[in-house]
Design a protein around this motif. Structure first.
Motif, PDB file in Angstrom:
ATOM      1  N   TYR A  27       0.821  -1.211   0.000  1.00  0.00           N
ATOM      2  CA  TYR A  27       0.000   0.000   0.000  1.00  0.00           C
ATOM      3  C   TYR A  27       0.857   1.263   0.000  1.00  0.00           C
ATOM      4  N   SER A  79      -9.560   5.534   0.475  1.00  0.00           N
ATOM      5  CA  SER A  79      -8.808   5.481   1.729  1.00  0.00           C
ATOM      6  C   SER A  79      -9.568   4.769   2.832  1.00  0.00           C
ATOM      7  N   THR A 108      -9.715   1.910   7.956  1.00  0.00           N
ATOM      8  CA  THR A 108      -8.860   2.701   7.078  1.00  0.00           C
ATOM      9  C   THR A 108      -7.967   1.805   6.214  1.00  0.00           C
ATOM     10  N   ARG A 161      -2.320   2.879   4.201  1.00  0.00           N
ATOM     11  CA  ARG A 161      -1.404   3.532   3.263  1.00  0.00           C
ATOM     12  C   ARG A 161       0.003   3.620   3.866  1.00  0.00           C
TER      13      ARG A 161
END
Length: 330
Positions: free
Chosen positions: A143, A154, A164, A167
């Motif tokens: 990610y 997101s 979430t 990331r």
């Protein structure tokens, strides 16, 4: 009418009839309608006689050859053709448009990019000496900003609950009890949460197959200990930013290829919804997706928080006064 006129009329009719008969015979002979004349015609064609000679072959005149024309009796000079000029081939047009990088679903020994942390995460797993039997490479995902662009979502939703997208983290799939997951429909009916852990505890949790309580005796004979304020509950969060705070997820500073990195470990888990309490966390403004009032989850039910993947984040280490001397001596 007198006898002379009658005689003249008879003679005229006789002559007319004779003429008509002769004309009919000639026409029949020409058209071949009369067998008698036709037989004679065939006989004449087969055996020519002096009275009926064979037809002569047609005479073909020789072609007329015209002499070459002379222009005032001067010899004609050869005409020189102009040399052909070859046109140069056009240069090929190079496509310099950068192509999007394909996502790789399994770890590789060589980094796909210097900016993708997957290679360093793989190196860190080797440092932890985690057995390969723990992992399922079919569910590996990266990610980082290259593998998961900013325009993608997101937030994910499972069983009506949001969590979430991790990331900047690299996901390594774990082996699970597929029979239990399928029979209980865990992936579709249970919530997805994140559980921050450390280098010392990660293998004990994976071997145990579920998140233990602080003070539990594990299969290897050790006692599971968590340095958190409420040891009666298992604390998790739908926000990876909150689960990776230093209180739950201590940073591990590691030297990889002559460079220091700060590394964190978080377990992605499936959590049973019943008996789950959502409350305000000890720190605010940690996540812009999950509200502060529901960012910390806790449960007192055993074997209801099951890890299914390991998430690792690698960041370059910035030395401070406490660690500068240690790193310089290493």
């Amino acid at each position: 009418m007198d006898s002379g006129a009658v005689a003249g009329l008879a003679i005229g009719c006789t002559i007319s009839a004779a003429i008509i008969i002769i004309v009919c015979i000639m026409i029949s002979r020409q058209l071949g309608y009369c067998n008698w004349f036709g037989a004679n015609e065939k006989k004449d064609r087969r055996t020519p006689t002096p009275s009926n000679p064979a037809p002569l072959a047609p005479v073909v005149a020789p072609p007329i050859v015209h002499p070459p024309k002379k222009d005032d009796h001067r010899a004609s000079l050869p005409v020189q053709s102009k040399p052909k000029v070859r046109k140069p081939n056009p240069l090929p047009i190079l496509d310099v448009t950068p192509k999007p990088r394909k996502e790789i679903s399994s770890p590789v020994d060589n980094p796909a990019s210097d900016l993708c942390p997957k290679y360093l995460c793989k190196k860190y797993i080797r440092i932890l000496k985690l057995a390969s039997g723990y992992f399922n490479v079919r569910h590996d995902r990266c990610y980082c900003s290259l593998c998961y662009p900013a325009e993608r979502t997101s937030v994910f939703t499972t069983a009506g609950s949001q969590y979430t997208v991790p990331r900047g983290w690299t996901n390594f799939g774990l082996q699970i009890d597929e029979a239990a997951f399928n029979s209980n429909r865990i992936f579709s009916k249970w919530f997805t949460t994140f559980y921050g852990t450390s280098r010392d505890d990660v293998e004990s949790i994976i071997r145990n197959r579920f998140i233990p309580f602080s003070g539990d005796n594990l299969l290897d004979g050790s006692v599971f200990t968590r340095h958190i304020y409420d040891k009666r509950y298992i604390l998790s969060s739908p926000s990876i930013n909150y689960a990776s705070l230093e209180r739950f997820c201590p940073t591990d500073t590691v030297l990889i290829k002559h460079k220091w990195y700060d590394i964190k470990i978080v377990l992605a888990c499936k959590q049973y919804p019943l008996g789950l309490l959502k409350q305000r966390g000890f720190k605010s403004n940690v996540c812009r997706i999950i509200p502060d009032d529901e960012i910390e989850w806790k449960t007192d039910q055993r074997a209801t928080t099951i890890p299914y993947s390991i998430l690792i984040r690698v960041q370059g280490h910035r030395c401070n006064q406490q660690c500068r001397s240690q790193h310089s001596s290493s």
